[in-house]
Each structure stands twice: as C-alpha cells, then as structure tokens.
Design a protein around this motif. Structure first.
Motif, PDB file in Angstrom:
ATOM      1  N   GLY A 139      -5.256   9.018  -0.697  1.00 11.42           N
ATOM      2  CA  GLY A 139      -4.493   7.981  -1.260  1.00 11.42           C
ATOM      3  C   GLY A 139      -3.792   8.423  -2.647  1.00 11.42           C
ATOM      4  O   GLY A 139      -2.554   8.274  -3.031  1.00 11.42           O
ATOM      5  N   GLY A 149       0.292   8.408  -3.704  1.00 10.72           N
ATOM      6  CA  GLY A 149       0.317   7.559  -4.631  1.00 10.72           C
ATOM      7  C   GLY A 149       1.086   8.163  -5.694  1.00 10.72           C
ATOM      8  O   GLY A 149       2.421   7.917  -6.146  1.00 10.72           O
ATOM      9  N   SER A 205       5.439   3.651   0.886  1.00 13.75           N
ATOM     10  CA  SER A 205       5.232   2.148   0.619  1.00 13.75           C
ATOM     11  C   SER A 205       5.163   1.314   1.683  1.00 13.75           C
ATOM     12  O   SER A 205       4.332   0.650   1.833  1.00 13.75           O
ATOM     13  CB  SER A 205       6.346   1.906  -0.461  1.00 13.75           C
ATOM     14  OG  SER A 205       6.234   2.254  -1.808  1.00 13.75           O
ATOM     15  N   ARG A 206       6.008   1.596   2.653  1.00 12.36           N
ATOM     16  CA  ARG A 206       6.049   0.821   3.878  1.00 12.36           C
ATOM     17  C   ARG A 206       4.899   1.249   4.731  1.00 12.36           C
ATOM     18  O   ARG A 206       4.307   0.181   5.261  1.00 12.36           O
ATOM     19  CB  ARG A 206       7.334   1.075   4.694  1.00 12.36           C
ATOM     20  CG  ARG A 206       8.638   0.403   3.969  1.00 12.36           C
ATOM     21  CD  ARG A 206       8.505  -1.034   3.916  1.00 12.36           C
ATOM     22  NE  ARG A 206       7.954  -1.416   2.565  1.00 12.36           N
ATOM     23  CZ  ARG A 206       8.557  -1.302   1.374  1.00 12.36           C
ATOM     24  NH1 ARG A 206       9.847  -0.679   1.196  1.00 12.36           N
ATOM     25  NH2 ARG A 206       7.817  -1.837   0.266  1.00 12.36           N
ATOM     26  N   ILE A 220       1.771   2.198   3.510  1.00 11.97           N
ATOM     27  CA  ILE A 220       0.816   1.737   2.925  1.00 11.97           C
ATOM     28  C   ILE A 220       0.775   0.115   3.344  1.00 11.97           C
ATOM     29  O   ILE A 220      -0.276  -0.579   3.565  1.00 11.97           O
ATOM     30  CB  ILE A 220       0.839   1.716   1.096  1.00 11.97           C
ATOM     31  CG1 ILE A 220       0.706   3.296   0.828  1.00 11.97           C
ATOM     32  CG2 ILE A 220      -0.087   0.840   0.706  1.00 11.97           C
ATOM     33  CD1 ILE A 220       1.035   3.689  -0.466  1.00 11.97           C
ATOM     34  N   ASP A 221       1.878  -0.526   3.202  1.00  9.05           N
ATOM     35  CA  ASP A 221       2.073  -1.944   3.871  1.00  9.05           C
ATOM     36  C   ASP A 221       1.561  -2.145   4.895  1.00  9.05           C
ATOM     37  O   ASP A 221       0.567  -3.119   5.170  1.00  9.05           O
ATOM     38  CB  ASP A 221       3.641  -2.418   3.280  1.00  9.05           C
ATOM     39  CG  ASP A 221       3.800  -2.601   2.041  1.00  9.05           C
ATOM     40  OD1 ASP A 221       3.082  -2.586   1.062  1.00  9.05           O
ATOM     41  OD2 ASP A 221       4.967  -2.488   1.950  1.00  9.05           O
ATOM     42  N   MET A 248      -0.692  -0.255   6.566  1.00  9.97           N
ATOM     43  CA  MET A 248      -2.229  -0.168   6.545  1.00  9.97           C
ATOM     44  C   MET A 248      -2.946  -1.258   6.008  1.00  9.97           C
ATOM     45  O   MET A 248      -4.019  -1.898   6.374  1.00  9.97           O
ATOM     46  CB  MET A 248      -2.407   1.011   5.867  1.00  9.97           C
ATOM     47  CG  MET A 248      -2.124   2.251   6.600  1.00  9.97           C
ATOM     48  SD  MET A 248      -2.394   3.842   5.782  1.00  9.97           S
ATOM     49  CE  MET A 248      -4.149   3.911   5.815  1.00  9.97           C
ATOM     50  N   LEU A 249      -2.133  -2.038   4.789  1.00 11.20           N
ATOM     51  CA  LEU A 249      -2.608  -3.246   4.136  1.00 11.20           C
ATOM     52  C   LEU A 249      -2.750  -4.195   5.095  1.00 11.20           C
ATOM     53  O   LEU A 249      -3.512  -5.171   4.890  1.00 11.20           O
ATOM     54  CB  LEU A 249      -1.990  -3.176   2.960  1.00 11.20           C
ATOM     55  CG  LEU A 249      -2.652  -2.383   1.623  1.00 11.20           C
ATOM     56  CD1 LEU A 249      -1.761  -2.805   0.547  1.00 11.20           C
ATOM     57  CD2 LEU A 249      -4.005  -2.750   1.308  1.00 11.20           C
ATOM     58  N   PRO A 270      -4.903   3.282   1.392  1.00  9.18           N
ATOM     59  CA  PRO A 270      -3.693   2.425   0.849  1.00  9.18           C
ATOM     60  C   PRO A 270      -4.315   1.648  -0.557  1.00  9.18           C
ATOM     61  O   PRO A 270      -3.109   1.681  -1.575  1.00  9.18           O
ATOM     62  CB  PRO A 270      -3.748   1.044   1.837  1.00  9.18           C
ATOM     63  CG  PRO A 270      -4.610   1.169   2.696  1.00  9.18           C
ATOM     64  CD  PRO A 270      -5.171   2.543   2.673  1.00  9.18           C
ATOM     65  N   ALA A 283      -3.747   4.876  -2.876  1.00  8.34           N
ATOM     66  CA  ALA A 283      -2.338   4.817  -3.103  1.00  8.34           C
ATOM     67  C   ALA A 283      -1.612   3.898  -3.964  1.00  8.34           C
ATOM     68  O   ALA A 283      -0.816   4.256  -4.667  1.00  8.34           O
ATOM     69  CB  ALA A 283      -1.665   5.174  -1.473  1.00  8.34           C
ATOM     70  N   ARG A 284      -1.833   2.818  -3.673  1.00 15.12           N
ATOM     71  CA  ARG A 284      -1.079   1.658  -4.342  1.00 15.12           C
ATOM     72  C   ARG A 284      -1.431   1.713  -6.145  1.00 15.12           C
ATOM     73  O   ARG A 284      -0.485   1.833  -6.832  1.00 15.12           O
ATOM     74  CB  ARG A 284      -1.786   0.201  -3.779  1.00 15.12           C
ATOM     75  CG  ARG A 284      -0.506  -0.632  -3.502  1.00 15.12           C
ATOM     76  CD  ARG A 284      -0.943  -1.836  -3.070  1.00 15.12           C
ATOM     77  NE  ARG A 284       0.206  -2.556  -2.506  1.00 15.12           N
ATOM     78  CZ  ARG A 284       0.199  -3.863  -2.243  1.00 15.12           C
ATOM     79  NH1 ARG A 284      -0.772  -4.607  -2.627  1.00 15.12           N
ATOM     80  NH2 ARG A 284       1.070  -4.376  -1.447  1.00 15.12           N
ATOM     81  N   ARG A 341       0.070   4.971  -7.390  1.00 17.00           N
ATOM     82  CA  ARG A 341       1.663   4.839  -7.545  1.00 17.00           C
ATOM     83  C   ARG A 341       2.271   4.078  -8.573  1.00 17.00           C
ATOM     84  O   ARG A 341       2.917   4.452  -9.544  1.00 17.00           O
ATOM     85  CB  ARG A 341       2.288   4.057  -6.116  1.00 17.00           C
ATOM     86  CG  ARG A 341       3.572   3.856  -6.158  1.00 17.00           C
ATOM     87  CD  ARG A 341       4.009   3.435  -5.070  1.00 17.00           C
ATOM     88  NE  ARG A 341       5.383   2.901  -4.970  1.00 17.00           N
ATOM     89  CZ  ARG A 341       5.735   1.611  -5.253  1.00 17.00           C
ATOM     90  NH1 ARG A 341       4.889   0.704  -5.586  1.00 17.00           N
ATOM     91  NH2 ARG A 341       7.145   1.347  -5.420  1.00 17.00           N
TER      92      ARG A 341
END
Lengths: 327, 297
Positions: free
Chosen positions: B113, B117, B132-133, B135-136, B138-139, B171, B174-175, B178
C-alpha cells in the motif's frame, strides 16, 4: 560587459500552465505565466527581477532550474541547453545552479538535522571526498555565520534568519556558480533582511558567485543589484543596469513602480503615478502591450501592436512604443 | 591543529545530542500515560510470545476428557476446554499464531500500500489515475467479504488468511500515503533536494516517506488491531486456523458452543484479543505524538 560571454542565457522562455477544462467541450485554459522572455546573466553580477506578484518572476526562477518544465525556449548554461538534457545529465548540471527559497520554514526538511542535509548534498554531487566532509561542513557553517555545534540540530530549533542561513549553507555545499534567490528575504523582518543581504553580498564577493535575485521589494533590489529586469504579466518591460534604471526609468510601468517607493527626503515633491485597476489575469492577457489597460499614456497603437524590447542607451532596454517621449 | 580539536569537541556534542534525543523519546512515551499503558500491555504480550512455551504448565494439545470443561482452578488457571486441554497453555502457545498473522498481514498490506501510494501521489497523471481506480475497486468490497472470497478461492489455511487480511489493508494504506505524498511533494524542501540533483528514489524514500510517517504509524497500529480481529474472525468462521490449532480466534469459535455451561472457554481468548487490540491502539497514538519533532512543546 558587452563582449563577455554570459554564463546563463535565457532565450524565448515560455512557461504556460494548462488548467483543467471546466466544461466537457470547453476550451483548455492556458495561464501564460512567463511569455517569451530572454535575458543574459554574466559571471559575478547580481541580476534582479522585480515585479508585482503574479508577474512570473518566481516562475522564471523555477523554470531555469526545470522545477517546472518550461513550455518552450532555451536556457543555456555555459553554452549547454538545460532543456535538452536528460534527467541524468540535468542532475549533474544542477550542481552549478542552486536556489534559496522564500519561506525558510518550508524549505528545510523538518526530519533531518543540518548535518544530514549538508552531508546529503555533498554526497549526491560528490563534491567533497568523505573524509573531508566534516571539515567542509564546519567551514560552511562558519561561512554563513552559524556555530558548528548547530550541525546536530533540527530545523525547528532555529529562528527564521538562522534557517535562511542554513538554506544558504546547503546551496553553497555543492559549490554552485549561480544562486537564484527567490524572494529569499521577503519572509524575514527588516533587520534580519539586512543581515542576510549583506551575507549574500559578502559570499558573492568571496566565492565569485553570480546571483539571480527575485524580489518585489525595490529597496532590497536597489541595495543588492548590478542590473535589474522589470517584469509585468509574464513579459520583460525593462532591463537596465541599476543606476540607469533608478535614475532614468523609461517604461511607464517602471516609473509607476518607482514613484511608489517611499522617501524620507524633505521638501521633495515627486510626481506620483497611480495605476488604475488590478493586474489583468494572465489567463487572457490584454492584446498588444500588456500594460495598455493600466497605462496612463496608452494609445490605439498600444492596444494593437506588441512593443519589442529596444535599446535606449548602452544596455538599457525597454518595451514601449513611445519610449522616446519618456526620456 | 585547531580544526582537529574542533572536530573532537564536535563529535562529543554529537553523541551528547544523540543521547539526549533518545532520552527525550522515552520521556515522551513515559509522560504519556495512555501510551505507557499500551507499551506495558504490549510488552506483556511480547514476553508471552517469547517465553510462552516455557511458561505453559501443560501440553496444549494433550486431551484429558476426565477434566473437560472445568472452570478456572488452581490447577488450570483459565480452566479447560471441551476436550480437557488447558486453556492457559493453549493461549500461551497460540500467541505467536495470532500476533504473527496480524503482523505479517499488516507488513504485507502496508508495504504494498505504501509503495502504491507513494508512486501514485508522487508521479501523478496517468499512473495516479490507474492506481487510484484500482484502489477504488478494492475499497468497493467490504473488507471481510473480500477476505472471505480470497480465502475460499485460495483454500482455508492461516497463511491464506494472512494474505487475505493483508490484501484488504492495501487500499487503506495506499490512500493515506497518496494524499500525504501529494501534500509533501509540493513543499519547498523537496524542490531544494531536487535542485541539489537528488533522484526520485532519494526524494521518495529519504524525504517524503519520513515526513508522512505519522499517518502511516497511526494507520498501521489501527490496521494491526483490525487485522488481528479479522484474522480471529475468519478463524472463528472456520476459514483460518483449523481445530486443534490454539489460534485465539479458533478457540473463541470452539467456545461458542459452550457459552452457557462453560463461558470461560470463550471468555479468556476473547479477553486476550481485546487487550491486544487496546494496547496497539494506545501505543499507536502515543508514538505519533512522540515521534513528530515538530510537536515538541
């Protein structure tokens, strides 16, 4: 100075920033922060860039270092174009140009001691062999007027003026030829400003540095410069050596700027040129001469035709159609 | 000559300063009562992890049906389970399973992560959009559901639980990384090291990463707690550690059937898990305050 080769030559530099489209099919908006400027920097001199905020003076400094990738033009250092270099070549070339930033609180990594910062700088550029780094660090600290004991401290343990000295020591650690001072004293209070300015002057004399001094403060510029560039909305409106510029400013914008410097002399009545309105947005700069919307002398020609930089007298150049009237 | 003297005094100053810094860090943790409590709790767990097998009075796998489902007595401090095994011994032996799964999961999820990020935040543009997509996506899955899906795809085992739990931590890390990276990369000291000629690796790992550690530490301590809970949860559902194993979640699960006549069977593993999570959260908060040099009063 005429025949000497410049160490840094900026030619037709353009720095545009592209904004995100607001509408799906709208036009892309372009901020012309620096629009086609050229100038030379000669060894050992101090060249200042002055102008209102948003005129592109800081952007010019950042473009020279390729911190923002310039849109067009060329920047040649010792005859080599920085803009054509690969990242690898650029990393080596960067040794010769360093920058001292405006905000001494943001320009030092809060998690690294002064020792770590200086060691890192020297190691990256490999300027000093490892066993001599210690001595060099002590020398640098003394050079900028700090005690060598401070090497182990973190930035938060220093005052603004001391931090700026650290910034200078870091810049000097790689033995640069040129130092760009980007509003380097504007965040400091006046007495500290004077100290830092005198330090810069002293270092310049001792180390033979060339300074590109970016500032909005005319009294500071007057104190430190050899030559001055006046910028307005991404364009150079006047270049001259300090004496010529301050004695006989030609461009109406320069004259307006200078008339705003407060004086303490008694009885001297100066004509005060008050500019109307604000600086237009660099998003849609005015046509023709960019200053025509605020210029008290603007004519139809100023709206239509963009003036070129013309030489008034030795080295003093200005971009105004009617410069002869202002002599 | 004088330079040598100066260098000598300088190195003295240096070691003094280092000592002082270490002392300050300890004082910081010590003066923060909550962090100290967290540290003490976790130290107890650490001791258990190291000396557990030596301290345990019985063999954790030894079945003694005559003494099954006994409440806490002097012989069995935490009682025995439905097969007469000593619960204390099982908890001591099982500590490395529960802690190990938690730590490895966070280590795995955290490193992936953080890397994603950093890259997304630093380079921006297309790379950022792609990461980012991802991660989205996965979230969009609820964490435990994603872990369930992964375990059922990979098969039930403790290692797969670790991978699954680690995977759904990616995620979160990473978020946060980032966002912090994008903030820090704009600062002037990053420009300054770039002008010195530093390459991206130096900038990312020596200058950006240390300055975004605080949110990472908080996130890691919270994720560690969640990871341990999730791993225990998956074991509870029968997807992780399998029956004879003394993993705490699995023990909790086994105790479920005897909640009315032998509540201690579920109680003790439950208490162990809760205190571990509590200790982690307390220490995480305390470390954040202690590690940030800017927060010094």
């Amino acid at each position: 100075m005429g025949e000497v080769q410049p160490i840094l030559e900026v030619t037709n530099l353009k720095q545009y920033f592209y904004l995100k489209k607001e509408k799906l099919f709208g036009e892309k908006q372009i901020v012309r922060a620096v629009d086609d400027i050229s100038f030379q920097l000669y060894e050992g001199e101090t060249l200042s860039i002055v102008g209102e905020s948003g005129c592109g003076k800081s952007t010019t400094g950042r473009s020279i270092l390729r911190l923002d990738e310039p849109t067009d033009g060329s920047i040649s250092l010792f005859g080599e174009n920085l803009l054509e270099m690969t990242q690898k070549q650029l990393r080596v070339a960067r040794k010769d140009i360093q920058i001292i930033f405006q905000d001494p609180y943001a320009s030092l990594n809060p998690r690294r001691t002064i020792r770590q910062m200086l060691t890192e700088a020297m190691s990256i550029q490999d300027v000093v062999p490892k066993e001599k780094q210690e001595a060099r660090m002590i020398e640098l600290m003394q050079l900028v007027g700090l005690q060598p004991e401070y090497l182990e401290r973190y930035p938060h343990e220093f005052s603004g003026g001391q931090r700026q000295r650290i910034g200078i020591a870091r810049a000097l650690s790689v033995n640069p030829k040129i130092i760009i001072c980007d509003e380097s004293v504007s965040a400091l209070d006046v007495s500290i400003q004077a100290q830092i300015l005198n330090l810069l002057k002293k270092l310049q004399k001792e180390l033979g540095l060339t300074l590109l001094f970016i500032s909005h403060d005319l009294s500071v510029v007057r104190h430190i410069s050899d030559r001055v560039i006046v910028m307005y909305l991404g364009k150079i409106v006047e270049i001259a050596n300090k004496k010529s510029l301050f004695d006989t400013p030609v461009h109406p914008y320069t004259r307006a700027l200078f008339s705003a410097i407060p004086t303490v002399e008694k009885g001297q009545k100066r004509e005060r040129i008050i500019l109307k309105g604000d600086v237009p947005s660099p998003l849609n700069p005015p046509s023709g001469c960019r200053f025509h919307t605020r210029c008290p002398f603007a004519t139809e020609q100023c709206k239509q035709q963009e003036p070129q930089l013309v030489e008034v007298k030795d080295g003093h150049k200005t971009a105004c159609h009617y410069w002869e009237n202002f002599l | 000559m004088s330079e040598n003297v100066q260098a000598a005094t300088l190195s003295q100053v240096r070691s003094q300063v280092k000592k002082k810094k270490r002392k300050e860090l300890w004082q910081k943790i010590y003066s923060n009562k909550a962090a100290l409590a967290g540290l003490i709790i976790l130290s107890i767990y650490a001791l258990m992890l190291i000396f557990g097998p030596l301290l345990s009075p019985y063999d954790p796998y030894e079945i003694d049906l005559q003494n099954k489902l006994q409440g806490p007595t002097l012989d069995h401090l935490m009682g025995t389970d439905d097969k007469g095994r000593d619960i204390l011994s099982r908890i001591l032996y099982g500590s490395y399973l529960t802690l190990g799964v938690g730590f490895s999961a966070v280590l795995f999820g955290g490193s992936v992560g953080i890397l994603l990020g950093l890259v997304a935040g630093y380079y921006g543009g297309k790379i950022d959009s792609i990461i980012s997509r991802l991660i989205d996506v996965m979230l969009a899955f609820p964490g435990i559901l994603l872990a369930l899906a992964i375990v059922s795809a990979l098969g039930t085992s403790l290692i797969n639980v670790t991978i699954a739990v680690g995977f759904f931590s990616i995620p979160m890390f990473a978020r946060i990384v980032r966002g912090s990276t994008m903030e820090v990369k704009k600062l002037e000291y990053i420009d300054a090291v770039r002008t010195l000629g530093a390459n991206n690796v130096i900038i990312l790992f020596r200058h950006i990463l240390p300055n975004i550690l605080s949110p990472i530490i908080i996130q890691a301590s919270m994720r560690l707690a969640t990871a341990i809970l999730s791993a225990a949860g998956l074991s509870f559902l029968g997807l992780g550690a399998q029956p004879p194993s003394p993993e705490w979640g699995a023990m909790l699960s086994a105790g479920r059937d005897f909640l009315f006549n032998a509540p201690h069977m579920a109680l003790f593993p439950g208490i162990m898990i809760s205190f571990l999570v509590l200790g982690l959260n307390l220490l995480g908060d305390g470390l954040r305050d202690a590690l940030d040099p800017r927060m010094k009063a």
